[in-house]
Each structure stands twice: as structure tokens, then as C-alpha cells.
Design an enzyme around this catalytic site. Structure first.
Site, short mmCIF file in Angstrom:
data_model
loop_
_atom_site.label_atom_id
_atom_site.label_comp_id
_atom_site.label_asym_id
_atom_site.label_seq_id
_atom_site.Cartn_x
_atom_site.Cartn_y
_atom_site.Cartn_z
N SER A 191 0.86 -1.19 0.00
CA SER A 191 0.00 0.00 0.00
C SER A 191 0.90 1.23 0.00
O SER A 191 2.07 1.14 0.37
CB SER A 191 -0.84 -0.01 1.28
OG SER A 191 -1.50 1.23 1.46
N TYR A 230 -2.30 -1.45 10.48
CA TYR A 230 -2.26 -1.57 9.02
C TYR A 230 -0.92 -1.06 8.49
O TYR A 230 -0.29 -1.69 7.65
CB TYR A 230 -3.42 -0.76 8.43
CG TYR A 230 -3.60 -0.88 6.94
CD1 TYR A 230 -4.35 -1.93 6.39
CD2 TYR A 230 -3.05 0.05 6.06
CE1 TYR A 230 -4.54 -2.04 5.01
CE2 TYR A 230 -3.22 -0.05 4.69
CZ TYR A 230 -3.97 -1.09 4.17
OH TYR A 230 -4.15 -1.19 2.81
P1 NAD Z 1 -11.49 -6.12 -0.25
O1 NAD Z 1 -12.12 -6.13 1.12
O2 NAD Z 1 -12.36 -5.94 -1.44
O3 NAD Z 1 -10.62 -7.43 -0.44
C1 NAD Z 1 -9.97 -8.08 0.61
C2 NAD Z 1 -9.90 -9.53 0.26
O4 NAD Z 1 -9.25 -10.22 1.32
C3 NAD Z 1 -11.30 -10.15 0.11
O5 NAD Z 1 -11.30 -11.08 -0.94
C4 NAD Z 1 -11.50 -10.83 1.46
O6 NAD Z 1 -12.38 -11.93 1.35
C5 NAD Z 1 -10.08 -11.27 1.73
N1 NAD Z 1 -9.84 -11.59 3.13
C6 NAD Z 1 -10.09 -10.84 4.23
N2 NAD Z 1 -9.78 -11.51 5.34
C7 NAD Z 1 -9.32 -12.74 4.94
C8 NAD Z 1 -8.86 -13.89 5.62
N3 NAD Z 1 -8.83 -13.96 6.94
N4 NAD Z 1 -8.49 -14.95 4.87
C9 NAD Z 1 -8.55 -14.93 3.53
N5 NAD Z 1 -8.98 -13.86 2.83
C10 NAD Z 1 -9.35 -12.78 3.54
O7 NAD Z 1 -10.37 -4.99 -0.18
P2 NAD Z 1 -9.35 -4.48 -1.29
O8 NAD Z 1 -9.48 -3.01 -1.27
O9 NAD Z 1 -9.49 -5.21 -2.57
O10 NAD Z 1 -7.94 -4.85 -0.61
C11 NAD Z 1 -7.09 -5.87 -1.10
C12 NAD Z 1 -5.66 -5.58 -0.67
O11 NAD Z 1 -5.25 -4.34 -1.24
C13 NAD Z 1 -5.49 -5.45 0.84
O12 NAD Z 1 -4.26 -6.03 1.24
C14 NAD Z 1 -5.44 -3.94 1.04
O13 NAD Z 1 -4.72 -3.59 2.19
C15 NAD Z 1 -4.72 -3.51 -0.23
N6 NAD Z 1 -4.93 -2.11 -0.57
C16 NAD Z 1 -6.18 -1.63 -0.88
C17 NAD Z 1 -6.34 -0.27 -1.22
C18 NAD Z 1 -7.68 0.32 -1.60
O14 NAD Z 1 -7.79 1.55 -1.70
N7 NAD Z 1 -8.72 -0.46 -1.85
C19 NAD Z 1 -5.21 0.55 -1.23
C20 NAD Z 1 -3.96 0.03 -0.91
C21 NAD Z 1 -3.84 -1.31 -0.59
#
Ligand code: NAD
Length: 257
Positions: A139, A152
Site C-alpha cells: 500500500s 495496518y
Molecule cells: P477487499 O475487502 O475488497 O478485499 C480483501 C480480500 O481479502 C477479500 O477477498 C477478502 O475476502 C479477503 N480476506 C479478508 N480476510 C481474509 C482472511 N482472513 N483470509 C482470507 N482472505 C481474507 O479490499 P481491497 O481493497 O481489494 O484490498 C485488497 C488488498 O489491497 C489489501 O491487502 C489492502 O490492504 C490492499 N490495498 C487496498 C487499497 C484500496 O484503496 N482499496 C489501497 C492500498 C492497498
């Protein structure tokens, strides 16, 4: 770029960025293992639909990334892992002195320790083939901090450190490790926050997105899951064979500030 013959395991991939990365890898010809902690019909249906759309093998394997044993079992059950995308992640926002210990533990386990366990299980498979790609979804918060997101930010900085160490241990073996550092990406999770933000700031959608959510993202545009997916495919390509141990920001300029 064809990834035909390669198997990709993407953790946390039944929604958001993980699903976007899985789609991009399937589109490039890789067999894909989707994962989350649920085991619903719709999870397995998602896998069959993705497989049918791109004409590749896509399976769904349930594994809870908060458990080290389940992380390692995911890779064993996948049977092959040429490309490992550590993406599963959760968030909790609170000041350090009020941060619930259980939330701290869960975030460190899911956002950081899971990547250690899956990587440890996958590297021997990659070494056997003399080829591998570890792509960690960190991130902008792996490179910078914000208040109230201690767990985080600690986890994401940890992921960047783990990425560098993995790269050094695998250097010269045909295996690279890199971290993608997204800024704000419009996933269902983020989309769902917009109505609440509109209400609490008394702003319309465009203003709340620009002034509140994207306050630190100079482009004032969300990154998309397709852009993160495209970056992951690039990191798997031959052109990226000497890119290792580094971070690629997809953040509209956030970390240039
Ligand atoms: P999201 O909630 O849509 O996706 C998260 C995924 O992780 C989902 O598929 C969920 O089912 C899974 N998950 C959660 N807990 C779990 C567990 N215990 N075991 C297995 N799977 C699990 O969120 P996202 O925005 O797509 O985030 C995905 C990644 O990207 C994360 O690591 C997040 O920190 C990172 N990220 C997101 C953003 C953003 O703005 N959306 C920015 C930077 C980084």
C-alpha cells in the site's frame, strides 16, 4: 505476455483488488487459484465463471489467512505455485491507545504474517522450477503513514521489508519478489464508504471523493483494480526479470508529495 503453463495463487481474491489481479493473470493465460476464508457456492461459481471467460483453469480454495497453518495448506492444496500474490488484507481505524488488541493481532496476521507463511511454502516449488514471481500487495501505507492506522501501517511496512528479504534470498534463482503499493483504489469496500462520507461531510459524491477520500492523491482519481492487475502481469513478465526487491507505486502521485 503469455503466462500459459504458470499457476498463480492469489490470496483474498473473491473481491476487489485480488479479483482484479486474478482476472488479469487469467487473461494473460495463467491457471489461477482464488482464495478467501468463506466457502460459499458463489465463491466456487466465481471460479468457474472466470475459468470459462478466459479459457483457463480456475479453482477456489478456502483458507483463512489469519491462520499460519491454513496459509501453508493453501499452497499445498494448490499443488503448484509459480506466481504468488499476497493480497488478503483488512483494516481497522483507531488511535493507538484505544486500538483493540484483537484487531491489532488480526491485522498483523492477515496483512503480514500470511505473506510469510505462503511465501515459505511456495518458494521451494518455485526453486524446483527455477522460475517464480512473488507479488505482494502492500500500500502507499507501506511507504508513508497516516494517523489511526497503526496496525495496518506496521503490517504494510513489514510487507515491504519481507519483500526485500525474499528478493535477496532468491536473487539469481529466476525468482523475483516485489510489492505493489496502491493508493486509493475504487473497490467495493471503498465504494461502500462514499455514502457515509457524503452524509457526514454534507458534500456531493464528486466533492467527497476529491476533497476527502483523495485528499492525499494528487491525481484526484482512484486507481483501478485493472491497473493493479496490469502491474502484477508486468511484474510476471520477462521484461521484469531484473526488477526485484522493490516497490511499484500505483497511487496517482501520493508518495511523491
Ligand atoms: P477487499 O475487502 O475488497 O478485499 C480483501 C480480500 O481479502 C477479500 O477477498 C477478502 O475476502 C479477503 N480476506 C479478508 N480476510 C481474509 C482472511 N482472513 N483470509 C482470507 N482472505 C481474507 O479490499 P481491497 O481493497 O481489494 O484490498 C485488497 C488488498 O489491497 C489489501 O491487502 C489492502 O490492504 C490492499 N490495498 C487496498 C487499497 C484500496 O484503496 N482499496 C489501497 C492500498 C492497498
Amino acid at each position: 505476455m503469455s503466462l500459459k503453463g504458470k499457476t498463480a495463487v492469489v490470496t483474498g481474491s473473491n473481491s476487489g483488488i485480488g479479483l482484479g489481479v486474478a482476472r488479469a493473470l487469467a487473461g494473460a493465460g495463467a491457471s489461477v487459484v482464488l482464495n478467501s476464508f468463506t466457502d460459499r457456492d458463489e465463491d466456487h461459481r466465481l471460479a468457474s465463471e472466470l475459468g470459462a471467460e478466459f479459457g483457463v483453469d480456475v479453482r477456489y480454495i478456502k483458507a483463512d489467512m489469519s491462520s499460519g497453518e491454513e496459509c501453508r495448506a493453501l499452497i499445498e492444496k494448490a499443488g503448484a505455485c509459480d506466481i504468488l500474490v499476497n493480497n488478503a488484507g483488512i483494516q481497522h481505524v483507531a488511535p493507538i491507545d484505544e486500538f483493540p488488541v484483537a484487531k491489532w493481532d488480526a491485522i498483523i496476521a492477515i496483512n503480514l504474517s500470511s505473506a510469510f507463511h505462503t511465501t515459505a511454502a511456495a518458494l521451494p516449488m518455485m526453486q524446483k522450477n527455477g522460475w517464480g514471481r512473488v507479488v505482494n500487495v502492500a500500500s502507499a501505507h507501506g511507504l508513508t503513514a497516516s494517523p489511526y492506522k497503526s496496525a495496518y501501517i506496521a503490517a504494510k511496512h513489514g510487507v515491504v521489508g519481507l519483500t526485500k528479504t525474499t528478493a535477496l534470498e532468491m536473487a539469481g534463482l529466476g525468482i523475483t519478489a516485489n510489492a505493489i503499493c496502491p493508493g486509493y483504489v475504487l473497490t467495493p469496500l471503498v465504494e461502500a464508504q462514499i455514502p457515509d462520507q457524503m452524509k457526514s461531510h454534507n458534500m456531493d459524491r464528486d466533492t467527497v471523493v476529491r476533497e476527502v477520500m483523495l485528499a492525499r492523491q494528487p491525481s484526484k482519481q482512484f486507481a483501478t483494480v485493472e491497473q493493479i492487475g496490469g502491474t502484477a502481469v508486468f511484474l510476471c513478465s520477462d521484461a521484469a526479470a531484473q526488477i526485484t526487491g522493490t516497490t511499484i507505486s500505483v497511487d496517482g502521485g501520493w508518495t511523491a508529495l
